[in-house]
Enzyme design. Structure first.
Site, PDB file in Angstrom:
ATOM      1  N   ARG A  40     -10.511  -3.964  -8.374  1.00  0.00           N
ATOM      2  CA  ARG A  40     -10.484  -3.385  -7.037  1.00  0.00           C
ATOM      3  C   ARG A  40     -11.786  -2.695  -6.655  1.00  0.00           C
ATOM      4  O   ARG A  40     -12.551  -3.224  -5.863  1.00  0.00           O
ATOM      5  CB  ARG A  40      -9.288  -2.422  -6.888  1.00  0.00           C
ATOM      6  CG  ARG A  40      -7.949  -3.148  -6.924  1.00  0.00           C
ATOM      7  CD  ARG A  40      -6.778  -2.201  -7.002  1.00  0.00           C
ATOM      8  NE  ARG A  40      -6.643  -1.365  -5.825  1.00  0.00           N
ATOM      9  CZ  ARG A  40      -5.966  -1.701  -4.740  1.00  0.00           C
ATOM     10  NH1 ARG A  40      -5.390  -2.872  -4.646  1.00  0.00           N
ATOM     11  NH2 ARG A  40      -5.881  -0.868  -3.729  1.00  0.00           N
ATOM     12  N   TYR A 160      10.669  -8.729  -3.352  1.00  0.00           N
ATOM     13  CA  TYR A 160       9.739  -9.812  -3.029  1.00  0.00           C
ATOM     14  C   TYR A 160      10.462 -11.149  -2.950  1.00  0.00           C
ATOM     15  O   TYR A 160      10.214 -11.956  -2.037  1.00  0.00           O
ATOM     16  CB  TYR A 160       8.623  -9.882  -4.076  1.00  0.00           C
ATOM     17  CG  TYR A 160       7.546  -8.854  -3.878  1.00  0.00           C
ATOM     18  CD1 TYR A 160       6.749  -8.861  -2.734  1.00  0.00           C
ATOM     19  CD2 TYR A 160       7.316  -7.861  -4.828  1.00  0.00           C
ATOM     20  CE1 TYR A 160       5.752  -7.909  -2.548  1.00  0.00           C
ATOM     21  CE2 TYR A 160       6.324  -6.909  -4.644  1.00  0.00           C
ATOM     22  CZ  TYR A 160       5.544  -6.934  -3.502  1.00  0.00           C
ATOM     23  OH  TYR A 160       4.565  -5.999  -3.313  1.00  0.00           O
TER      24      TYR A 160
END
Length: 349
Positions: A40, A160
Protein backbone atom coordinates in the site's frame (compact mmCIF):
# COMPACT_ATOMS: atom_id res chain seq x y z
CA UNK A 1 -2.15 -32.39 17.48
CA UNK A 2 0.67 -30.15 18.65
CA UNK A 3 2.98 -27.73 16.89
CA UNK A 4 5.95 -29.23 15.02
CA UNK A 5 9.14 -29.44 17.07
CA UNK A 6 10.87 -26.84 14.88
CA UNK A 7 8.02 -24.31 15.19
CA UNK A 8 9.24 -20.76 16.02
CA UNK A 9 7.07 -20.60 19.14
CA UNK A 10 9.17 -23.33 20.73
CA UNK A 11 12.24 -21.09 20.73
CA UNK A 12 12.81 -18.25 18.25
CA UNK A 13 9.68 -16.11 18.89
CA UNK A 14 8.58 -17.35 22.30
CA UNK A 15 10.20 -14.47 24.20
CA UNK A 16 9.43 -11.76 21.64
CA UNK A 17 7.64 -8.66 22.91
CA UNK A 18 4.62 -9.36 20.70
CA UNK A 19 4.07 -12.93 21.89
CA UNK A 20 4.60 -11.93 25.51
CA UNK A 21 2.02 -9.15 25.14
CA UNK A 22 -0.42 -11.47 23.38
CA UNK A 23 -0.04 -13.85 26.32
CA UNK A 24 -0.99 -11.09 28.76
CA UNK A 25 2.47 -10.06 29.95
CA UNK A 26 3.63 -6.46 29.67
CA UNK A 27 7.07 -6.34 28.04
CA UNK A 28 9.54 -3.55 28.74
CA UNK A 29 8.91 -2.10 25.26
CA UNK A 30 5.43 -1.86 23.78
CA UNK A 31 5.33 -3.99 20.62
CA UNK A 32 4.22 -2.26 17.43
CA UNK A 33 2.98 -3.44 14.05
CA UNK A 34 0.51 -1.99 11.54
CA UNK A 35 -2.45 -3.54 9.82
CA UNK A 36 -1.91 -3.44 6.07
CA UNK A 37 1.75 -2.64 6.70
CA UNK A 38 2.83 -4.94 3.84
CA UNK A 39 2.36 -2.86 0.73
CA UNK A 40 0.00 0.00 0.00
CA UNK A 41 2.19 2.87 1.18
CA UNK A 42 5.59 1.38 0.27
CA UNK A 43 7.14 2.38 -3.08
CA UNK A 44 9.13 -0.86 -3.14
CA UNK A 45 5.85 -2.78 -2.86
CA UNK A 46 4.24 -0.87 -5.71
CA UNK A 47 7.29 -1.47 -7.89
CA UNK A 48 7.27 -5.19 -7.12
CA UNK A 49 3.53 -5.51 -7.79
CA UNK A 50 3.64 -3.91 -11.25
CA UNK A 51 1.99 -6.17 -13.79
CA UNK A 52 0.78 -8.71 -11.19
CA UNK A 53 -2.85 -8.97 -10.10
CA UNK A 54 -3.46 -9.00 -6.36
CA UNK A 55 -4.65 -12.60 -6.03
CA UNK A 56 -1.86 -13.84 -8.29
CA UNK A 57 0.63 -12.07 -6.01
CA UNK A 58 -0.98 -13.67 -2.95
CA UNK A 59 -0.39 -17.14 -4.40
CA UNK A 60 3.23 -16.56 -5.45
CA UNK A 61 5.49 -17.63 -2.54
CA UNK A 62 8.40 -15.53 -3.80
CA UNK A 63 6.32 -12.35 -3.95
CA UNK A 64 4.54 -13.08 -0.68
CA UNK A 65 7.83 -13.61 1.12
CA UNK A 66 9.40 -10.41 -0.18
CA UNK A 67 6.30 -8.25 0.35
CA UNK A 68 5.80 -9.54 3.90
CA UNK A 69 9.43 -8.74 4.77
CA UNK A 70 9.50 -5.24 3.27
CA UNK A 71 7.87 -3.35 6.17
CA UNK A 72 9.86 -5.32 8.76
CA UNK A 73 13.09 -4.18 7.12
CA UNK A 74 11.94 -0.60 6.60
CA UNK A 75 10.00 0.17 9.77
CA UNK A 76 11.55 -2.09 12.40
CA UNK A 77 8.13 -3.35 13.50
CA UNK A 78 7.86 -6.12 16.08
CA UNK A 79 5.85 -8.50 13.90
CA UNK A 80 5.28 -9.39 10.29
CA UNK A 81 1.72 -9.88 9.03
CA UNK A 82 1.40 -12.49 6.31
CA UNK A 83 0.76 -10.82 2.95
CA UNK A 84 -2.52 -12.23 1.70
CA UNK A 85 -6.16 -11.24 1.30
CA UNK A 86 -9.28 -12.41 3.06
CA UNK A 87 -10.68 -13.88 -0.18
CA UNK A 88 -7.59 -16.03 -0.88
CA UNK A 89 -9.21 -19.18 0.61
CA UNK A 90 -12.21 -18.63 -1.69
CA UNK A 91 -9.86 -18.37 -4.66
CA UNK A 92 -8.02 -21.55 -3.67
CA UNK A 93 -11.36 -23.31 -3.29
CA UNK A 94 -12.25 -22.42 -6.88
CA UNK A 95 -14.71 -19.57 -6.29
CA UNK A 96 -14.76 -17.11 -9.20
CA UNK A 97 -13.46 -14.07 -7.32
CA UNK A 98 -11.24 -11.21 -8.36
CA UNK A 99 -9.92 -8.11 -6.63
CA UNK A 100 -10.74 -5.16 -8.83
CA UNK A 101 -8.49 -2.11 -8.31
CA UNK A 102 -10.46 0.72 -6.77
CA UNK A 103 -13.38 -1.58 -5.91
CA UNK A 104 -12.23 -4.61 -3.93
CA UNK A 105 -13.29 -8.25 -4.08
CA UNK A 106 -15.90 -9.00 -6.74
CA UNK A 107 -17.72 -12.35 -6.94
CA UNK A 108 -18.74 -13.36 -10.46
CA UNK A 109 -21.75 -15.40 -9.30
CA UNK A 110 -23.23 -14.15 -5.98
CA UNK A 111 -24.43 -16.85 -3.57
CA UNK A 112 -28.07 -16.35 -2.64
CA UNK A 113 -29.95 -19.67 -2.82
CA UNK A 114 -29.81 -23.12 -1.30
CA UNK A 115 -28.55 -24.45 -4.62
CA UNK A 116 -25.76 -21.84 -4.69
CA UNK A 117 -24.63 -22.90 -1.22
CA UNK A 118 -24.89 -26.61 -2.03
CA UNK A 119 -22.55 -26.06 -4.99
CA UNK A 120 -20.10 -24.18 -2.77
CA UNK A 121 -20.03 -26.91 -0.17
CA UNK A 122 -18.48 -29.27 -2.70
CA UNK A 123 -15.41 -27.03 -2.88
CA UNK A 124 -12.36 -27.58 -0.67
CA UNK A 125 -8.90 -26.13 -0.15
CA UNK A 126 -7.12 -28.56 -2.47
CA UNK A 127 -3.77 -26.79 -2.75
CA UNK A 128 -2.40 -24.84 0.18
CA UNK A 129 1.22 -25.34 -0.90
CA UNK A 130 1.69 -21.70 -2.02
CA UNK A 131 0.60 -20.59 1.46
CA UNK A 132 2.58 -23.08 3.53
CA UNK A 133 5.69 -22.65 1.38
CA UNK A 134 5.65 -18.87 1.90
CA UNK A 135 4.98 -19.22 5.64
CA UNK A 136 7.86 -21.64 6.11
CA UNK A 137 10.25 -19.37 4.21
CA UNK A 138 9.14 -16.36 6.22
CA UNK A 139 9.50 -18.11 9.56
CA UNK A 140 13.08 -18.99 8.63
CA UNK A 141 13.87 -15.45 7.39
CA UNK A 142 12.27 -13.64 10.32
CA UNK A 143 14.04 -15.52 13.09
CA UNK A 144 12.96 -13.94 16.41
CA UNK A 145 10.37 -11.66 14.76
CA UNK A 146 6.95 -13.33 14.93
CA UNK A 147 4.84 -13.87 11.82
CA UNK A 148 1.11 -13.30 12.24
CA UNK A 149 -1.12 -15.46 10.08
CA UNK A 150 -4.57 -14.22 9.25
CA UNK A 151 -7.92 -14.99 7.70
CA UNK A 152 -11.22 -13.29 7.08
CA UNK A 153 -14.01 -14.25 9.47
CA UNK A 154 -16.99 -16.21 8.09
CA UNK A 155 -19.39 -13.26 8.22
CA UNK A 156 -17.20 -10.92 6.20
CA UNK A 157 -16.57 -13.64 3.61
CA UNK A 158 -20.30 -14.38 3.50
CA UNK A 159 -21.04 -10.69 2.99
CA UNK A 160 -18.81 -10.61 -0.10
CA UNK A 161 -20.27 -13.85 -1.45
CA UNK A 162 -23.89 -12.81 -1.01
CA UNK A 163 -23.51 -9.17 -2.01
CA UNK A 164 -21.23 -10.01 -4.94
CA UNK A 165 -18.77 -7.33 -3.83
CA UNK A 166 -18.20 -4.62 -1.22
CA UNK A 167 -21.30 -3.17 0.43
CA UNK A 168 -21.80 -0.38 2.94
CA UNK A 169 -24.68 -2.06 4.76
CA UNK A 170 -24.44 -5.79 3.83
CA UNK A 171 -28.21 -5.68 3.27
CA UNK A 172 -28.39 -8.78 1.06
CA UNK A 173 -26.33 -10.80 3.55
CA UNK A 174 -28.37 -9.64 6.52
CA UNK A 175 -31.56 -10.38 4.60
CA UNK A 176 -30.39 -13.92 3.83
CA UNK A 177 -29.59 -14.63 7.47
CA UNK A 178 -33.17 -13.79 8.49
CA UNK A 179 -35.14 -14.87 5.40
CA UNK A 180 -33.36 -18.19 4.86
CA UNK A 181 -31.70 -19.11 8.18
CA UNK A 182 -31.00 -22.71 7.13
CA UNK A 183 -29.25 -21.57 3.96
CA UNK A 184 -27.32 -19.03 6.01
CA UNK A 185 -26.26 -21.71 8.48
CA UNK A 186 -25.03 -23.97 5.67
CA UNK A 187 -23.07 -21.13 4.08
CA UNK A 188 -21.50 -20.04 7.37
CA UNK A 189 -20.60 -23.60 8.33
CA UNK A 190 -18.75 -24.08 5.03
CA UNK A 191 -16.95 -20.75 5.44
CA UNK A 192 -16.01 -21.49 9.06
CA UNK A 193 -14.48 -24.81 8.08
CA UNK A 194 -12.64 -23.22 5.15
CA UNK A 195 -11.30 -20.44 7.39
CA UNK A 196 -10.27 -22.86 10.11
CA UNK A 197 -8.31 -25.01 7.68
CA UNK A 198 -6.65 -21.92 6.19
CA UNK A 199 -5.62 -20.61 9.62
CA UNK A 200 -4.39 -23.98 10.83
CA UNK A 201 -2.21 -24.45 7.73
CA UNK A 202 -0.53 -21.10 8.42
CA UNK A 203 0.08 -21.90 12.08
CA UNK A 204 1.42 -25.38 11.45
CA UNK A 205 3.76 -24.01 8.77
CA UNK A 206 5.31 -21.47 11.16
CA UNK A 207 3.01 -18.54 12.01
CA UNK A 208 3.44 -17.55 15.66
CA UNK A 209 -0.01 -15.97 16.03
CA UNK A 210 -3.28 -15.87 14.10
CA UNK A 211 -5.64 -12.93 13.57
CA UNK A 212 -9.24 -13.21 12.45
CA UNK A 213 -10.52 -10.12 10.63
CA UNK A 214 -14.28 -9.49 10.65
CA UNK A 215 -14.23 -6.31 8.59
CA UNK A 216 -18.01 -5.96 8.24
CA UNK A 217 -19.24 -7.25 11.61
CA UNK A 218 -19.71 -3.69 12.87
CA UNK A 219 -22.86 -3.42 10.75
CA UNK A 220 -24.61 -6.05 12.88
CA UNK A 221 -26.62 -5.67 16.05
CA UNK A 222 -25.30 -7.49 19.09
CA UNK A 223 -28.25 -9.89 18.99
CA UNK A 224 -27.69 -10.78 15.33
CA UNK A 225 -23.95 -11.16 15.89
CA UNK A 226 -24.46 -13.55 18.79
CA UNK A 227 -27.14 -15.61 17.03
CA UNK A 228 -25.95 -15.72 13.43
CA UNK A 229 -22.22 -14.99 13.43
CA UNK A 230 -20.39 -15.75 16.69
CA UNK A 231 -20.94 -19.54 16.60
CA UNK A 232 -19.24 -19.71 13.20
CA UNK A 233 -16.32 -17.50 14.19
CA UNK A 234 -15.84 -19.86 17.15
CA UNK A 235 -15.96 -22.82 14.76
CA UNK A 236 -13.37 -21.16 12.50
CA UNK A 237 -10.99 -20.77 15.45
CA UNK A 238 -11.43 -24.33 16.71
CA UNK A 239 -8.69 -25.85 14.50
CA UNK A 240 -6.02 -23.59 16.05
CA UNK A 241 -7.34 -23.66 19.59
CA UNK A 242 -5.28 -25.99 21.72
CA UNK A 243 -2.10 -25.34 19.74
CA UNK A 244 -0.98 -22.72 22.28
CA UNK A 245 -0.79 -20.10 19.53
CA UNK A 246 -2.09 -16.63 20.45
CA UNK A 247 -5.22 -15.59 18.57
CA UNK A 248 -6.52 -12.08 17.88
CA UNK A 249 -9.94 -10.91 16.72
CA UNK A 250 -10.48 -7.53 15.04
CA UNK A 251 -13.37 -5.76 13.39
CA UNK A 252 -14.21 -2.23 12.32
CA UNK A 253 -16.98 -0.36 14.12
CA UNK A 254 -17.34 -3.18 16.62
CA UNK A 255 -17.25 -1.29 19.91
CA UNK A 256 -20.66 -2.74 20.81
CA UNK A 257 -19.47 -6.27 20.00
CA UNK A 258 -16.13 -6.42 21.85
CA UNK A 259 -17.29 -8.76 24.59
CA UNK A 260 -19.00 -11.10 22.15
CA UNK A 261 -15.98 -11.07 19.84
CA UNK A 262 -13.75 -12.14 22.71
CA UNK A 263 -16.15 -14.87 23.75
CA UNK A 264 -15.73 -16.69 20.43
CA UNK A 265 -12.46 -17.94 21.90
CA UNK A 266 -9.56 -15.56 21.28
CA UNK A 267 -6.75 -14.32 23.49
CA UNK A 268 -6.53 -10.72 22.24
CA UNK A 269 -9.06 -8.24 20.90
CA UNK A 270 -8.20 -5.55 18.38
CA UNK A 271 -10.00 -2.23 18.82
CA UNK A 272 -10.66 0.36 16.12
CA UNK A 273 -10.11 4.08 16.61
CA UNK A 274 -13.68 4.81 17.73
CA UNK A 275 -13.41 3.16 21.16
CA UNK A 276 -10.79 4.38 23.65
CA UNK A 277 -8.69 1.49 24.94
CA UNK A 278 -9.51 2.17 28.58
CA UNK A 279 -13.21 1.79 27.72
CA UNK A 280 -12.42 -1.42 25.84
CA UNK A 281 -10.43 -2.66 28.84
CA UNK A 282 -13.40 -2.02 31.11
CA UNK A 283 -15.58 -4.11 28.80
CA UNK A 284 -12.89 -6.82 28.54
CA UNK A 285 -11.31 -7.22 31.98
CA UNK A 286 -8.08 -9.19 31.89
CA UNK A 287 -7.90 -9.27 28.09
CA UNK A 288 -4.82 -8.00 26.18
CA UNK A 289 -5.73 -5.33 23.63
CA UNK A 290 -4.39 -4.25 20.26
CA UNK A 291 -4.82 -0.83 18.67
CA UNK A 292 -5.83 1.83 18.11
CA UNK A 293 -4.18 4.90 16.55
CA UNK A 294 -6.54 6.72 14.21
CA UNK A 295 -5.11 6.26 10.68
CA UNK A 296 -6.14 9.84 9.88
CA UNK A 297 -3.48 11.10 12.32
CA UNK A 298 -0.68 9.62 10.17
CA UNK A 299 -1.04 12.64 7.89
CA UNK A 300 -1.26 15.17 10.74
CA UNK A 301 1.68 17.21 12.08
CA UNK A 302 4.16 15.08 14.02
CA UNK A 303 3.25 16.67 17.35
CA UNK A 304 -0.43 15.89 16.84
CA UNK A 305 0.35 12.28 15.96
CA UNK A 306 2.60 11.69 18.97
CA UNK A 307 0.14 13.42 21.31
CA UNK A 308 -2.61 11.10 20.06
CA UNK A 309 -0.31 8.06 20.25
CA UNK A 310 0.63 9.00 23.82
CA UNK A 311 -3.07 9.02 24.72
CA UNK A 312 -3.45 5.58 23.12
CA UNK A 313 -0.50 4.20 25.10
CA UNK A 314 -1.86 5.69 28.32
CA UNK A 315 -5.33 4.23 27.73
CA UNK A 316 -3.75 0.89 26.84
CA UNK A 317 -2.26 0.65 30.32
CA UNK A 318 -5.75 -0.18 31.57
CA UNK A 319 -5.35 -3.60 29.92
CA UNK A 320 -2.95 -6.27 31.19
CA UNK A 321 -0.94 -5.88 27.98
CA UNK A 322 -1.13 -3.74 24.87
CA UNK A 323 0.14 -4.06 21.30
CA UNK A 324 0.28 -0.67 19.58
CA UNK A 325 -1.35 -0.72 16.17
CA UNK A 326 -3.69 1.35 14.04
CA UNK A 327 -7.44 1.33 14.52
CA UNK A 328 -7.68 0.15 10.90
CA UNK A 329 -5.26 -0.22 7.99
CA UNK A 330 -2.45 2.00 6.72
CA UNK A 331 -3.92 4.49 4.21
CA UNK A 332 -2.22 4.11 0.79
CA UNK A 333 -1.11 7.76 0.72
CA UNK A 334 0.77 7.49 4.04
CA UNK A 335 4.38 8.67 4.03
CA UNK A 336 6.33 5.50 4.94
CA UNK A 337 8.86 7.59 6.87
CA UNK A 338 6.10 8.55 9.31
CA UNK A 339 5.51 4.88 10.13
CA UNK A 340 9.23 4.25 10.60
CA UNK A 341 9.50 7.28 12.85
CA UNK A 342 6.40 6.26 14.81
CA UNK A 343 7.81 2.80 15.55
CA UNK A 344 11.07 4.30 16.84
CA UNK A 345 9.12 6.82 18.93
CA UNK A 346 6.92 4.12 20.48
CA UNK A 347 9.93 1.99 21.36
CA UNK A 348 11.36 4.92 23.31
CA UNK A 349 8.28 5.50 25.46
Amino acid sequence: MTLPEQHPLHAATSDSSLIRAYRGQRPETTPVWFQRQAGRSLPEYRELRQGTRMLDACLDPDLVTEITLQPVRRHGVDAAIFFSDIVVPLKIAGVDVDIVPGTGPVIEHPVRTAADVAALRERTLDDLAPITTAIARLAAELGPTPLIGFAGAPFTLAAYLVEGGPSKDQLAARTLMHAQPEVWADLMTWLADLTGEFLRAQVMAGASAAQLFDSWAGGLSLADYQAYVAPYSARALRPVRGLDVPTVHFGVGTGHLLGAMHEVGVDVVGVDWRTPLDQAAAALPGVPLQGNIDPALLAAPWGSLTSHASDVLAAGRAAPAHVLNLGHGVPPATDPDVLTRLVAWAHEQ
